[in-house]
Design an enzyme around this catalytic site. Structure first.
Site, mmCIF file in Angstrom:
data_model
loop_
_atom_site.group_PDB
_atom_site.id
_atom_site.type_symbol
_atom_site.label_atom_id
_atom_site.label_comp_id
_atom_site.label_asym_id
_atom_site.label_seq_id
_atom_site.Cartn_x
_atom_site.Cartn_y
_atom_site.Cartn_z
ATOM 1 N N LYS A 9 -4.299 3.791 -5.127
ATOM 2 C CA LYS A 9 -3.933 2.380 -4.922
ATOM 3 C C LYS A 9 -3.462 1.784 -6.238
ATOM 4 C CE LYS A 9 -6.322 -1.868 -3.781
ATOM 5 N NZ LYS A 9 -7.494 -2.425 -3.120
ATOM 6 N N SER A 25 13.268 3.608 0.193
ATOM 7 C CA SER A 25 12.109 3.985 -0.615
ATOM 8 C C SER A 25 11.612 2.860 -1.502
ATOM 9 C CB SER A 25 12.404 5.208 -1.476
ATOM 10 O OG SER A 25 13.317 4.882 -2.504
ATOM 11 N N TYR A 58 8.567 5.861 1.163
ATOM 12 C CA TYR A 58 8.217 6.973 0.269
ATOM 13 C C TYR A 58 8.578 6.607 -1.164
ATOM 14 C CZ TYR A 58 13.197 8.036 0.394
ATOM 15 O OH TYR A 58 14.563 7.944 0.288
#
Length: 115
Positions: A9, A25, A58
């Site tokens: 995170k 992305s 991603y």
């Protein structure tokens, strides 16, 4: 049994750019990626604290030390520059392993997204 659990995170970073004309992305400073144990191509969830948006994309590597957090392609429509986002990666792991697994959580400094 396998479960999905928090793996990495990056907590509360500032969006530095939003590039609608890129393929897609999120571009993340490579220093932040390393610190959070996130790799290029990894699927991440983005949570925008300013507008409540939650979406997946991603990761691609951004310039090391730049503080870059850039949403690309369609994801660029979900944020504004200077929004504060949380970037989350989950891992699939055995239930017993998940009980003791320690996620990599980092808290970059504002406004430059530095460690």
């Amino acid at each position: 049994m396998y479960i999905e659990r928090l793996k990495s995170k990056i907590h509360c970073v500032r969006v530095t750019d939003a590039n609608l004309n890129y393929i897609g992305s999120i571009t993340i400073d490579e220093d932040l990626m390393d610190a959070a144990n996130i790799i290029e191509g990894e699927k991440v969830q983005i949570v925008d604290n300013n507008n409540g948006e939650r979406f997946e994309t991603y990761v691609i590597k951004g310039e090391r030390g730049s503080g870059c957090i850039c949403l690309n392609g369609a994801a660029a429509r979900k944020v504004q520059v200077d929004d504060i986002v949380i970037i989350i990666a989950y891992g699939l792991m055995d239930f017993e392993e998940a009980k003791t697994f320690k996620p990599s959580v980092i808290f970059p400094k504002h406004p430059n997204n530095t460690l």
